[in-house]
Structures are given as structure tokens and as C-alpha cells.
Design a protein around this motif. Structure first.
Motif, mmCIF file in Angstrom:
data_model
loop_
_atom_site.group_PDB
_atom_site.id
_atom_site.type_symbol
_atom_site.label_atom_id
_atom_site.label_comp_id
_atom_site.label_asym_id
_atom_site.label_seq_id
_atom_site.Cartn_x
_atom_site.Cartn_y
_atom_site.Cartn_z
ATOM 1 N N SER A 116 2.107 8.217 4.759
ATOM 2 C CA SER A 116 3.120 8.795 3.877
ATOM 3 C C SER A 116 4.235 9.414 4.689
ATOM 4 N N SER A 117 5.300 9.698 4.000
ATOM 5 C CA SER A 117 6.378 10.456 4.635
ATOM 6 C C SER A 117 5.883 11.882 4.890
ATOM 7 N N GLY A 118 6.562 12.608 5.788
ATOM 8 C CA GLY A 118 6.137 13.962 6.132
ATOM 9 C C GLY A 118 6.686 14.997 5.168
ATOM 10 N N ILE A 119 5.879 16.035 4.918
ATOM 11 C CA ILE A 119 6.316 17.140 4.081
ATOM 12 C C ILE A 119 6.233 18.407 4.930
ATOM 13 N N GLN A 120 7.368 19.104 5.028
ATOM 14 C CA GLN A 120 7.458 20.280 5.903
ATOM 15 C C GLN A 120 6.958 21.502 5.163
ATOM 16 N N VAL A 121 6.037 22.213 5.794
ATOM 17 C CA VAL A 121 5.488 23.452 5.230
ATOM 18 C C VAL A 121 5.823 24.601 6.184
ATOM 19 N N ASN A 122 6.470 25.657 5.627
ATOM 20 C CA ASN A 122 6.827 26.838 6.407
ATOM 21 C C ASN A 122 5.911 27.999 6.022
ATOM 22 N N VAL A 123 5.486 28.778 7.034
ATOM 23 C CA VAL A 123 4.636 29.954 6.806
ATOM 24 C C VAL A 123 5.333 31.154 7.437
ATOM 25 N N LYS A 124 5.631 32.128 6.601
ATOM 26 C CA LYS A 124 6.310 33.334 7.091
ATOM 27 C C LYS A 124 5.257 34.386 7.480
ATOM 28 N N PRO A 125 5.489 35.075 8.620
ATOM 29 C CA PRO A 125 4.516 36.096 9.049
ATOM 30 C C PRO A 125 4.529 37.305 8.113
ATOM 31 N N VAL A 126 3.373 37.924 7.998
ATOM 32 C CA VAL A 126 3.234 39.144 7.198
ATOM 33 C C VAL A 126 3.484 40.336 8.109
ATOM 34 N N GLU A 127 4.314 41.258 7.690
ATOM 35 C CA GLU A 127 4.622 42.441 8.487
ATOM 36 C C GLU A 127 3.498 43.474 8.358
ATOM 37 N N GLY A 162 4.031 23.323 9.691
ATOM 38 C CA GLY A 162 4.361 22.062 10.349
ATOM 39 C C GLY A 162 4.537 20.952 9.327
ATOM 40 N N THR A 163 4.516 19.703 9.823
ATOM 41 C CA THR A 163 4.721 18.525 8.978
ATOM 42 C C THR A 163 3.383 17.888 8.650
ATOM 43 N N TYR A 164 3.100 17.787 7.347
ATOM 44 C CA TYR A 164 1.844 17.202 6.895
ATOM 45 C C TYR A 164 2.096 15.759 6.422
ATOM 46 N N GLN A 165 1.132 14.882 6.719
ATOM 47 C CA GLN A 165 1.160 13.484 6.269
ATOM 48 C C GLN A 165 -0.255 13.085 5.874
ATOM 49 N N CYS A 166 -0.346 12.074 5.062
ATOM 50 C CA CYS A 166 -1.658 11.474 4.833
ATOM 51 C C CYS A 166 -1.557 9.989 5.164
ATOM 52 N N SER A 167 -2.554 9.511 5.923
ATOM 53 C CA SER A 167 -2.610 8.113 6.338
ATOM 54 C C SER A 167 -3.729 7.446 5.554
ATOM 55 N N VAL A 168 -3.409 6.308 4.884
ATOM 56 C CA VAL A 168 -4.386 5.599 4.057
ATOM 57 C C VAL A 168 -4.706 4.272 4.724
ATOM 58 N N LEU A 169 -6.011 4.036 4.968
ATOM 59 C CA LEU A 169 -6.471 2.794 5.573
ATOM 60 C C LEU A 169 -7.290 2.042 4.514
ATOM 61 N N LEU A 197 0.860 -1.191 0.000
ATOM 62 C CA LEU A 197 0.000 0.000 0.000
ATOM 63 C C LEU A 197 0.889 1.230 0.000
ATOM 64 N N PRO A 198 1.562 1.545 -1.161
ATOM 65 C CA PRO A 198 2.437 2.732 -1.188
ATOM 66 C C PRO A 198 1.599 4.023 -1.175
ATOM 67 N N VAL A 199 2.080 5.042 -0.392
ATOM 68 C CA VAL A 199 1.404 6.349 -0.263
ATOM 69 C C VAL A 199 2.445 7.443 -0.437
ATOM 70 N N ASP A 200 2.094 8.471 -1.248
ATOM 71 C CA ASP A 200 3.016 9.579 -1.483
ATOM 72 C C ASP A 200 2.253 10.894 -1.264
ATOM 73 N N ILE A 201 2.955 11.928 -0.807
ATOM 74 C CA ILE A 201 2.355 13.234 -0.561
ATOM 75 C C ILE A 201 3.214 14.289 -1.244
ATOM 76 N N ALA A 202 2.546 15.313 -1.814
ATOM 77 C CA ALA A 202 3.276 16.378 -2.514
ATOM 78 C C ALA A 202 2.591 17.708 -2.255
ATOM 79 N N ALA A 203 3.384 18.803 -2.321
ATOM 80 C CA ALA A 203 2.856 20.163 -2.122
ATOM 81 C C ALA A 203 3.325 21.046 -3.255
#
Length: 963
Positions: free
Chosen positions: A383-394, A360-367, A269-275
Motif C-alpha cells: 500500500s501507499s504510506g500513511i504518515q503518523v505523527n506523535v507529539k511528546p507529552v510535557e 513514522g510511515t506505515y504500510q501494509c504489504s499483501v502477498l 491486487l489493490p491494497v489501501d491503508i487508512a488511519a
């Protein structure tokens, strides 16, 4: 208890009951033995501990208006309601118990019987206790392989004062399921009870619950199965035993949840995540794609769970139904989140206007499920984790605060401006007051929300205090606050504006302050009273000017002016008149002499009191008092400030007296009978009245004048203390014999009345409001003498000194030299000289031989022995210290008329003065010597005699030696 058929009985749940604050509470009530309809009505009331005798109505099954005001809202909102179990039984529900709900509850059933018979109500007591139950478990996201062990820890504690038991259990909520399944519970009776699905594993020892310490409970699952997947949580309940023996759970607490995923050992049951983007700014859009690379995927069933930092975000079941976790539901409703199933193998999560909390780190779990409706998966892959960064708006928002009223007086308005620049989104504004008297404390003034909604702080909601506050957005970025009327100096200090910008789910706040100073209305308030003249004559015009000054414009504030008057320095100040801000004049009835005569005027800040014609009643000191109120307020109430002026004295001079009284000395001689002393007025005004006072100067030198009688201007008589006895009043009269002549009439005058008489005349004049004394004059002295022959009464006139020891007797001499004329009789009176008034008569021997004794202490100690016809010596027995003084006697010779009826005074004579000195009984030899002149002389010459004898003895010895 002895009820018969047809006797009504109301029963309520037995108390006392203990329930926790915030819990859902029910109380049952039922009725039996009633007549009438099968469906009975019920009414619930409470008796609060603060007023145990007062009934407070809560809810009724028949009357919607039954609840009192404090319960109306809760009843209407179904926070309190009655559930009917059957026609004669109900449950009272309190959805969320409050502390104020404690008390004695009464269930009452209105009468439906033909007559009153039985009980119609019953009571029970409900106590509200604090909810002290606590249950906690650290949230986790566990991904295990089938067969791994699971261990979870739950902390449970309570601190209830009453005796209670605890139950602790674990529950599992599967993905997509609404009901939880019991895993294992330790009951209140300390019995372990497994859930139906875990009973066999519990018996095999694979599922256990252990208590470690006082508050720690551990769940242990030896070998995890795919059926164990889902949300695991711990639930604690606190139980109390009611008086009827039943146990009731009074509090339940659930912990946070632990997400458990169990991977099956099975098919691939291979699972992949992308952004699309890994690094974003606030407000950007994040899109994630989860791809399932399983073979023959079209015939397989998948459930996809989106995870952020191992915590569930959303779930898409095999049918494509989307379920959001609780904390994401609101954002999903607003359209900020979206999750979709594009195909059986492609799933998309989109976040619009991403914020810092979304990084943070996003994952998807498939059952994989056997069928779409299965509750348990056959295998899981994450799936493996994908790191998402959000920069603050000044934020580029800038804020400046200013005021157009930096210095004001109490009652003035405050105007403050808050200018906001550079805001790129909606702005909300809050104004705070920072009172200098309370550092670190702030008071909310007003708030304007993003949509323009205005709300006022609690201290500023009363429009009667400071007026109706205004907060307006004058331009695109300027917010103006107007406080119409400052209350007092404490309204001064710093005012802070807080502006908050809202953008893309975030907000930024900028602050700024402006200082204002609010001065007291007493500051600079001053009144000065002046008059051009301080001394006026009767009938003359005078004016008082009260000049008021203040640091603010006095004409713009309400002001009261009071005029005060003090007639005498020793008396209090009294209010004459009060002038209100509207010009209404109120005169005080206690001071009527000015009303109708005085005139009041006002010019700017100058207040005038004009007396067109002065009278003596106007004499005294004047003062003005000014009271001011805040702008935009009106009396009654306390003034904001007041001040009193200086005191100005006004003296009213009366007309000059023209009174002249005859001052020539004269004499009046009588032998016996009545005497008349005259007082003559030489000149006086025609409309004057007179008061005449007669005085007597006793014959003794230096004696104080004695008031005989006074006739005031109304002819009312007043006698002096020495002439106040009834006998004296009947002999001394004051009469006005003509317009300018007054007489003192002395009836039956005797030698004791001898002396110099004079009168004091007072001139009185009626002036508008009363009698006033203009002046007075004193007449000359008129000497009253008795003209009698003294050649027939030769007496001893030698002055004597006499000493007597206290307690002994003393004889005061009074002797006639020679015999008196045949056919005459003698009378004698003894006197004691008084230094300050008339001589006091001690004893009188009348011509008929009777003796008259004086009242008081001397009466029993006076004896007139008369050893011979011409001896009238007086013996004073038991001499006392107070007897010391000067004494004399007066003899009178009387002869009967030829008709044998009346007696006439033919001669009178007075003895010399006898000085009586008293000696204390304990007097020493020295005092006796000093009181004896012969003995004192002997002692004084004794030393000289001894010296002469000594000299003679020496001379004799010398002569003998020569021989």
C-alpha cells in the motif's frame, strides 16, 4: 601405548585448544580397558594458570556436591554440564565460555576395577581468546519487481592472533518460516557452495558472491523471483584447526536483516491503508486498517505484513496466525500492541499508549499465496504510506531538595529530603553523593524503585560503617534519606536527588541538590590542664584538672582519657592510667606509685586526678590526653580525633635538712704507723642515715681534691680512682665508731699520705617509696703531718731549672750535706709533681739497698748512680717531651731498735724542686742562644759595644787631624 587387556586408559580431546570468549565449548573424554559396570562415571577439574598445582573441581556425573563454590552456580544453572554419549564417553559443555575458564582440564574416572592398573585421568589445555569477529550489513526494506537485480554488501573482519580461516555466506528466511535457507557461501577452504534451491541459478551465473578488498563481500542476484522474498542476512564464521587436524568454528556472527519483497507480474491486487487519526499525543491509541480490494477475494489466500518505515512490525498468515517481530514481542505481551484479521480482506493494527518511537510511515504489504501452506507468493502489492505523527507529552513534575542537618560533626547523622510535586505517574528516586574531593565523580547512595523496592550503593551496604541507611517515602511526594553516622569529613559536599516519573512508556527526570558540611571531630577539640599549686611539700594534697572543650557535645560521644607522667625532662612520657567511656579504670603497672593512692573523678567535661598525699616520686610533669570516637561507634579501632593538654609541672619539696657537721680545722701528727682522721656530726634527725665521702687535698697549692673513699647509707664502700689499687684499698678504711662519729683509718701511713683531709656527709631519709637525699655538710680540714727530726739530715733545698735536648740524658740532683749518723740507714724516693692529684713516685731506694722501679715507660730509663754515699741524684736517659715537669726527692733516716728487730724512722727531709725543660732535637741556633743566658746577654750587648768602638775611632781621627 603398551596397554594390555584389563588395563584402564582415559583419553581426552587433544590440546591445546583455542576457543573464543562467550562461545559454547565442548570437550570429549572416554575410557577403555575398564572393569565393572558399562556406565562409567566421570569427574572434570581444572588447574588455573594462577595456581597450576591446585585442583579446582568443576562437575561430576555421580556427586552433586563435587563442584567448588566458584562453579556451583553455573553447574546448577546448566551453564556447565556433562552430556553422556555412551556408557564410557562424555562431553563437557561450557555454555558461555568466560576468560577465567582458561586452564588445564583434567578428566578423571573413579576406579571400578579390582585393582589399580592403567591410567585414570587425562589432561588437556584450553585457552580463552577474545572474540574479534565482526560482521555487519546495513538493514534495508527492498520492494522489487520480479526480474530486478539484487546486490547486498557484507563487511567481515577479524584480528585473532592465532591462525584462523573465515567463511561468509548469505541466507534467506521466508515469511512465517523458522529455518533459513542457504543462498551462497564462501567456505573456509575458499570454495563457493550454493544452497539446494540456488544451485541451478549459481551454475547459470545468476547468483554470485564476490570478495571486494580485504573485508567486503558482495552477493549478486541477477533476476529476483518471488521465491526470493523474505529476510536476507549475512553470516560469518571463524574457524581454527585443532591439534587433531579437525577444523572447529570458534565464532559465528549474523548481520542485521534486509527485507526483500518481490512483486509478481500477474493479477490485480489493490491494497489501501487508512488511519482513524494521523496526529496523536503520547499515550493515545493508534488504529490502522489495511483493506485488500481484490475480486473473488473469498477464494484467494493472502498474507499481510505491517511495515513501519519499511521495517516489518507484524505478519498475519493466510490462517490468521499472528507473528510479531522481535522488538515488538514484549509490548505485545503487555497488551500494548494488537494485530487482527477481521475478514479475508480487512486487517487491523492497534497500538495502545503510542510513544515517540511509533511515529513514522506505515504500510501494509499483501502477498497472495496459491495455497495457505505455500512458502512463496504468486504476487505482492504494498500500500501507499500513511504518515503518523506523535507529539511528546510535557512533564509538570517539580523537585526541591533540602536538609535538616546542614552542618554536622563526624559521627552525626545526615537527614535529606527530596520533595516531588506535579508527578502524574509512578516515581523512582536515586540519591547520589558528589564528594568535593573528586570533582565530576558521583557515588550512588540509595535507590527506591517505582514499586518501593529499596537498594543501597556498594559504598553504603556495610551497616557497620555508617549504620543502616533509611530511604522512606514520608508522604505522597517526599522521600527522606537518613544516613545514621557520617564516617569522616569526606561525607560532606553535595547530595543529589534524581526523581524519575514514568508515564505511558516514557519517563522524565528532575534533579536537585543540597549541601552539607561534615566537620572533623578534631575541630574545636581542646584540653587544658591546670593545678592550683605547682610546689607541694611531702604529704601535701594536690589536684590536677583536665578541662576538655569541643565544638560538639562531648558527653554524647565515646571518649577515652589518658593521664601521662614524665618523671624527668630527659625521659619519655609514660601512661599512668586510662579511663574508658564506660568508666573502667586501667592503671599501668610500670607506674605503680600512684595506684591505690590517686583518685579519679569526672564532672561533665572536666576530668580530675587527685593525689591526697604527695611523695617525691610524684614530682614531674603531667599531661592529659583525650581520644574521641564517632557517635554510635565503640572502640577498639582508631579514634576519630585526639588532643593533648598543656604540660603542668609539680615539684615536691622534701623536709628541710637539720644536718650539722663539725667545721673546725685540726691536725694530726704521727711519727710512723697508723693514722685516724675524724669526722663528727654535730646534729641530725634521729631517723636519718648517712653517706660519708673522704677527700684529700694534696700539699701542692691549687691541687684538685682527691676522693679517697665513700661509704653510702648502706655502708657500701667505693674508692676514688687514685686509691683504687689493691694496696691502697688495704690501707684506707672508713668506719663509723659511734652514732655521730666517722673515722678514716690510714694503715702504715707514710710521708706520701701527708695533706689535708676532710669529709662530706650526706643525710638520707626513707620516704614511702625510696631513699631521698635531704642535704649534706662538709667538715673542717684535718692536716696529717709526720713528726720527725730533720737536724740529722741536712739537704740541698735550692730550687733549680734544668734543660735537656730530647734523646739526651738529664741528671736530677739530690744530695745530703754532710755524713749521716753511724748505725743508721737511709732510704730515698723520687717524685714527679702532678698538678691535678697526688705526686707520682718514680723510683724508691729502700733502707736495705734494694731499688723499686715504677711500672710503665720510665722503668728502663731511670738510673740511681750514687757516686758517693750522700749523693742520691737520679739520671733520666733518653729524655722525651713528656718528661718535662717538676721533680723532687724525699730522704728518710732509719735506726734499728735495741732488740735488733724493727727499724724506726728518725728523720726525714725533702730536696728542693728541679724544673726539667725538654728541647726538640731540631732546635735552631736561636733556640740555643735563648736557652743559654750568658750567650744571650752577649748578643744583647754587642750592638752597644760596636757603637762605642765606632765613636772611639772617630775621636782618634779627629785628634790626628787637629795636629
Amino acid at each position: 601405548t603398551g596397554l594390555t587387556t584389563g588395563q584402564r586408559a582415559v583419553t581426552v580431546q587433544q590440546g591445546p585448544l583455542y576457543r573464543t570468549e562467550g562461545s559454547h565449548v565442548t570437550l570429549w573424554c572416554k575410557v577403555s580397558g575398564y572393569q565393572g559396570p558399562a556406565e562409567q562415571n566421570f569427574q572434570w577439574s581444572i588447574y588455573l594458570p594462577s595456581a597450576p598445582e591446585r585442583e579446582v573441581q568443576i562437575v561430576s556425573t555421580v556427586d552433586p556436591s563435587f563442584p567448588y563454590a566458584i562453579y556451583t552456580q553455573r553447574v546448577r544453572g546448566r551453564g556447565i554440564f556433562v552430556e553422556r554419549l555412551r556408557g564410557d564417553a562424555v562431553l563437557l559443555h561450557i555454555a558461555e565460555l568466560q576468560e577465567r575458564d582458561a586452564g588445564q582440564y583434567e578428566c578423571h574416572t573413579p576406579n571400578t576395577d579390582e585393582r589399580y592398573f592403567g591410567s585414570y585421568s587425562a589432561k588437556t589445555t584450553l585457552s580463552v581468546i577474545a572474540d574479534t569477529l565482526s560482521a555487519s550489513m546495513a538493514p534495508q526494506a527492498l520492494t522489487l519487481t520480479e526480474g530486478d537485480a539484487v546486490e547486498l554488501t557484507c563487511e567481515v573482519s577479524k584480528s585473532t592472533a592465532q591462525h584462523t580461516h573465515l567463511s561468509v555466506g548469505w541466507f534467506l528466511q521466508g515469511a512465517g518460516e523458522h529455518h533459513s535457507e542457504e543462498v551462497l557461501t564462501l567456505s573456509k577452504d575458499f570454495i563457493l557452495k550454493p544452497g539446494p534451491s540456488y544451485q541451478q541459478r549459481f551454475l547459470e551465473g545468476d547468483v554470485r558472491l564476490n570478495k571486494v578488498g580485504n573485508t567486503t563481500y558482495k552477493l549478486f542476484i541477477g533476476a529476483a523471483k518471488p521465491s526470493d522474498q523474505g529476510q536476507l542476512y549475512c553470516e560469518a564464521a571463524e574457524w581454527i584447526e585443532d591439534p587433531d587436524g579437525t577444523w572447529k568454528d570458534i565464532s559465528r556472527k549474523q548481520t542485521q536483516r534486509t527485507s526483500l519483497a518481490v512483486l509478481s507480474q500477474g493479477r490485480d491486487l489493490p491494497v489501501d491503508i487508512a488511519a482513524a487519526e494521523h496526529s496523536l499525543s503520547e499515550g493515545d491509541t493508534l488504529q490502522l486498517k489495511c483493506v485488500v480490494g481484490a475480486p473473488k477475494s473469498s477464494s484467494r489466500h493472502f498474507k499481510v505484513v505491517w511495515l513501519l518505515d519499511s521495517m516489518e512490525v507484524a505478519t498475519v498468515d493466510p490462517h490468521g496466525v499472528l507473528i510479531w517481530e522481535e522488538e515488538y514481542k514484549e509490548r505485545a505481551k503487555l497488551g500494548q500492541l494488537r494485530a487482527s484479521k477481521q475478514s479475508n480482506t480487512v486487517y487491523v493494527l492497534t497500538i495502545y499508549e503510542v510513544g515517540l518511537k511509533d511515529k513514522g510511515t506505515y504500510q501494509c504489504s499483501v502477498l497472495e499465496m496459491r495455497t495457505p501452506g505455500d512458502l512463496h507468493s504468486i504476487q505482492t502489492n504494498v500500500s501507499s504510506g500513511i504518515q503518523v505523527n506523535v507529539k511528546p507529552v510535557e512533564s509538570h513534575m517539580r523537585l526541591s531538595v533540602s536538609t535538616s542537618t546542614p552542618q554536622v560533626t563526624v559521627g552525626d547523622s545526615l537527614i535529606l529530603h527530596c520533595e516531588v510535586q506535579g508527578a502524574t505517574g509512578p516515581v523512582s528516586v536515586r540519591w547520589w553523593h558528589l564528594p568535593p574531593q573528586h570533582p565530576g565523580h558521583r557515588v550512588l547512595v540509595a535507590t527506591m524503585e517505582q514499586d518501593g523496592t529499596l537498594s543501597l550503593g556498594s559504598a553504603y551496604q556495610d551497616g557497620q560503617t555508617r549504620g543502616s541507611l533509611q530511604l522512606e517515602k514520608k508522604s505522597s511526594g517526599t522521600f527522606t534519606l537518613v544516613i545514621p553516622s557520617t564516617l569522616d569529613e569526606e561525607d560532606g559536599g553535595q547530595y543529589r536527588c534524581e526523581a524519575t516519573q514514568w508515564c505511558r512508556g516514557r519517563n522524565w527526570t528532575e534533579k536537585g541538590e543540597a549541601a552539607v558540611m561534615v566537620s572533623s571531630m578534631a575541630l574545636g577539640l581542646h584540653a587544658t590542664l591546670r593545678s592550683r599549686i605547682a610546689t607541694v611539700t611531702r604529704g601535701q594534697r594536690f589536684e590536677l584538672v583536665c578541662q576538655v572543650a569541643a565544638s560538639y557535645t562531648l558527653e554524647e560521644v565515646p571518649a577515652f582519657v589518658r593521664w601521662l607522667f614524665q618523671p624527668s625532662p630527659a625521659g619519655p612520657s609514660r601512661e599512668l592510667v586510662r579511663v574508658s567511656p564506660s568508666g573502667t579504670v586501667a592503671w599501668e603497672t610500670a607506674q605503680p606509685h600512684l595506684q591505690g593512692r590517686a583518685q579519679l573523678a569526672k564532672a561533665g567535661t572536666s576530668f580530675r586526678l587527685l593525689i591526697p598525699s604527695a611523695s617525691p616520686a610524684d614530682q614531674g610533669t603531667y599531661q592529659c590526653e583525650v581520644e574521641v570516637w564517632r557517635r554510635n561507634t565503640r572502640p577498639p579501632g582508631q579514634p576519630a580525633a585526639s588532643t593533648r593538654s598543656n604540660v603542668v609541672g609539680i615539684k615536691v619539696v622534701l623536709p628541710e635538712s637539720k644536718l650539722q657537721v663539725a667545721t673546725e680545722d685540726s691536725s694530726v701528727e704521727i711519727a710512723s704507723g697508723n693514722a685516724a682522721i675524724e669526722c663528727r656530726i654535730v646534729f641530725a634527725q634521729n631517723n636519718s642515715q648517712f653517706a660519708v665521702t673522704w677527700y684529700l687535698l694534696p700539699p701542692l697549692a691549687g691541687a684538685t681534691p682527691l676522693q679517697v673513699i665513700r661509704a653510702n647509707y648502706s655502708s657500701i664502700l667505693e674508692y676514688g680512682s687514685a686509691f683504687s689499687s689493691p694496696a691502697q684499698k688495704s690501707r684506707f678504711l672508713s668506719q663509723r665508731v659511734s652514732s655521730n662519729v666517722f673515722q678514716l683509718q690510714i694503715l702504715s701511713a707514710d710521708v706520701r699520705d701527708q695533706g689535708r683531709y676532710y669529709c662530706v656527709v650526706e643525710e638520707w631519709l626513707w620516704l614511702v617509696d625510696g631513699w631521698y637525699k635531704l642535704g649534706e655538710g662538709t667538715s673542717g680540714r684535718t692536716t696529717l703531718e709526720f713528726k720527725v727530726a730533720e737536724h740529722g739530715l741536712p739537704m740541698e733545698r735550692t730550687n733549680r731549672s734544668l734543660s735537656a735536648r730530647e734523646g739526651d740524658a738529664a741528671t736530677l740532683p739530690c744530695r745530703l750535706q754532710g755524713a749521716h749518723l753511724p748505725g743508721t740507714r737511709l732510704s730515698a724516693t723520687w717524685f714527679q709533681v702532678r698538678s691535678g692529684g697526688r705526686d707520682s713516685a718514680l723510683l724508691s731506694l729502700r733502707r736495705d739497698g734494694t731499688v723499686e722501679y715504677p711500672p710503665g715507660r720510665l722503668a728502663g730509663r731511670l738510673q740511681l748512680r750514687r757516686p758517693s754515699a750522700g749523693d742520691f741524684s737520679l739520671t733520666l736517659s733518653g729524655v722525651e717531651r713528656e718528661d718535662a715537669g717538676v721533680y723532687y726527692c724525699q730522704l728518710q733516716q732509719w735506726q734499728q731498735h735495741s732488740d735488733g728487730k724493727d727499724w724506726a724512722l728518725r728523720a726525714s727531709a725533702r730536696s728542693g724542686y728541679t724544673q726539667l725543660t725538654t728541647i726538640p732535637p731540631e732546635s735552631t741556633v736561636l733556640s740555643r742562644i735563648c736557652s743559654s743566658p750568658s750567650l744571650l746577654n752577649f748578643i744583647l750587648y754587642l750592638p752597644l759595644v760596636l757603637i762605642l768602638f765606632l765613636a772611639l775611632a772617630v775621636f782618634c781621627w779627629y785628634c790626628k787631624f787637629r795636629k
